[in-house]
Design an enzyme around this catalytic site. Structure first.
Site, mmCIF file in Angstrom:
data_model
loop_
_atom_site.group_PDB
_atom_site.id
_atom_site.type_symbol
_atom_site.label_atom_id
_atom_site.label_comp_id
_atom_site.label_asym_id
_atom_site.label_seq_id
_atom_site.Cartn_x
_atom_site.Cartn_y
_atom_site.Cartn_z
ATOM 1 N N HIS A 12 -10.671 31.193 51.936
ATOM 2 C CA HIS A 12 -10.361 30.543 50.669
ATOM 3 C C HIS A 12 -11.302 30.994 49.558
ATOM 4 C CE1 HIS A 12 -7.599 27.846 52.818
ATOM 5 N NE2 HIS A 12 -8.508 27.899 53.783
ATOM 6 N N GLU A 65 -31.486 47.493 56.833
ATOM 7 C CA GLU A 65 -32.882 47.924 56.844
ATOM 8 C C GLU A 65 -33.077 49.025 57.883
ATOM 9 O OE1 GLU A 65 -36.555 45.309 55.841
ATOM 10 O OE2 GLU A 65 -36.414 45.322 58.033
ATOM 11 N N LYS A 98 -43.174 46.207 46.642
ATOM 12 C CA LYS A 98 -44.342 45.384 46.958
ATOM 13 C C LYS A 98 -45.590 45.911 46.256
ATOM 14 C CE LYS A 98 -44.822 44.226 51.333
ATOM 15 N NZ LYS A 98 -44.807 44.341 52.817
#
Length: 525
Positions: A378, A347, A493
């Site tokens: 793993h 950001e 937004k």
């Protein structure tokens, strides 16, 4: 203040030539003890090894030159003293100072300019109010739920789990961030409302996610016949819609110059960490961060932990062309730390516009990702060792675990096995191994660094937080971008608000693309 432009630096030309033939880590004797000792730095409780990075003395000298041409230390000094660093020149922008360092500057003696001194003074006042509040709240409540999104959740959550193992506590802590109501429902099933303090964090006081979750919790308290005002605390800016003592048991403040992703050392982190572990542990956490703030002003790159890490990152990203960076902490306590770093790094530096408002033609933030070792050995380490993309790795480790539990199996303790795996992975990535069977061949020359401390304590947690904050700031300074805004989150937004209007039947404008999507998924008829 920024010196030459990034692409105009003479040091960059030299580095571009060196990047054509970087040091071969697979060469016999390359990783000698002499190189390992020389390419290390011990400071502020950490030992940092970069012997397994593809750099030599000439490269490091050129990187030092780049820091000087870009005036990185001067920019860090300006930031810590309250200069207007959050701006795009010639364009409408936030035009603010960047003063998260001032939220912890008061725990050490430091001469600060007026703006920074004011934030430090206010931060101390808020901390003293917090101490008084905690004296009562910790006696009355057993559980705390923090509601926030982005930096109001990621940093505090990462630091809570980082400190949990070294700070005994009988308090239960939960975080609610997602607007998905299932997130709130999961927590509501786990808590006794009467014993729970709800901390709502929003600098603006209008952030959608915490507002929606606060309403869900207020309804739950109302349904139980409990006093809402006696259980809810706000952390917000002065004058915001949430700055209302009639609705909250207490209101703590933060300031516009404190960005969300840098706010864990403000009351955004202070309330939850102080409640969980006590006020003294929170102060120790601040002291660790403040120590790195001072250390970050060290002029020489090879003596400055965050600056050195930042410039090695620039080398890997801009000169060697690696698109991602993996951060692998070998500590269960840091299981949420990489998620915080994703926000703090991406950001901040996921930008394509310079501070002068011009399109830039070079790479900025790499994709940051990772998980806890040894678990991830793993899962995705196969790709790190033999995949087609080279991924620089930043290992983080500790010589002692937090909780003291251990056992000896086959002649070594679990803590020894953990640290051995960390070192082994770094060496395996660097050196590789030849084999006549091509499927068992490891090409090596895959760079990494190792950052090690004795133990993950509150102070070290604060130092680690500040280390990465300053690393990302230095990189933004080097690239000439504004690391302190986040315009990239606004468009989605805005569109979401319009789509919510369509779904609720109150759409102010036609939005045919959204309507088409909603019909496809049978949300609209």
């Amino acid at each position: 203040m920024m010196g030459k432009g990034f692409l105009d630096c003479e040091s960059l030309v030299a580095l571009q030539e060196m990047a054509l033939h970087p040091i071969d880590l697979t060469a016999s004797g390359c990783l000698s003890e002499e190189r390992i000792q020389k390419n290390s730095l011990s400071a502020e409780g950490f030992t940092y090894s970069y012997a397994t990075e593809r750099v030599d003395d000439r490269c490091l000298e050129a990187l030092q030159g780049l820091t000087e041409e870009r005036e990185l230390i001067k920019q860090m000094e300006c930031m810590q003293q309250g200069a207007i660093m959050n701006r795009i020149e010639g364009f409408q922008s936030e035009s603010r100072p960047v003063l998260h360092t001032a939220t912890r500057a008061w725990v050490r003696d430091q001469d600060l300019h007026e703006e920074a001194a004011a934030i430090a003074r206010h931060s101390k006042e808020e901390a003293l109010r917090l101490a008084e509040f905690l004296y009562i709240a910790r006696a009355k409540f057993s559980t705390l739920v923090q509601m926030g999104i982005g930096g109001s959740e990621l940093g505090p959550k990462a630091m809570y789990f980082a400190m949990q193992g070294s700070c005994p506590s009988d308090k239960r802590i939960f975080f609610v961030s997602n607007i998905d109501p299932d997130n709130a429902a999961e927590v509501l099933r786990e808590i006794d409302l009467e014993q729970t303090l709800v901390v709502v964090v929003s600098k603006s006081g209008t952030t959608l996610e915490p507002a929606a979750n606060e309403e869900l919790f207020r309804q739950a308290y109302q349904n139980k016949g409990l006093s809402i005002a006696e259980h809810f605390v706000a952390v917000t800016s002065q004058g915001s819609p949430m700055d209302d003592k009639s609705r909250y048991l207490e209101v703590f403040h933060l300031w516009d110059s404190i960005g969300g992703r840098f706010s864990a050392t403000s009351m955004v982190g202070g309330v939850v960490l102080g409640f969980a572990f006590g006020y003294e542990a929170f102060i120790e956490f601040l002291q660790g961060a403040a120590a790195i703030d001072a250390h970050a002003l060290t002029p020489k790159m090879r003596e400055n932990l965050p600056l050195l890490s930042a410039m090695l990152g620039v080398w890997n990203r801009n000169l060697l062309g690696y698109p991602t960076t993996a951060v692998i902490p070998y500590s269960t306590g840091l299981k949420y730390f990489t998620a915080h770093l994703q926000q703090c790094g991406m950001e901040s530096n996921g930008k394509s516009i310079s501070r002068e408002g011009k399109e830039i033609s070079f790479r900025t933030s790499p994709i940051i990702w990772g998980d806890v070792g040894t678990n991830c050995q793993h899962s995705f380490f196969q790709s790190l060792h033999q995949g087609t993309d080279i991924v620089p790795v930043e290992f983080i480790g500790f010589l002692h675990n937090q909780r003291g539990l251990d056992c000896v199996l086959s002649g070594s303790s679990s803590s020894q096995k953990l640290f051995a795996n960390l070192v082994a992975q770094s060496l395996a990535l660097a050196q590789g191994r030849d084999n006549a069977n091509s499927n068992k061949r490891f090409k090596g020359n895959r760079p990494s660094s190792i950052l090690v401390a004795q133990q993950l304590s509150p102070r070290i947690a604060g130092s680690l937080l500040a280390f990465y904050e300053h690393k990302f700031a230095f990189q933004g300074f080097c690239w000439g971008i504004n690391s302190f805004d986040q315009e990239g989150v606004s468009l989605g937004k805005e569109l979401a608000t319009q789509i919510i209007g369509i779904m609720s039947g109150n759409a102010p404008v036609e939005f045919s693309e959204a309507r088409g999507m909603l019909r496809l998924f049978n949300v609209l008829t």
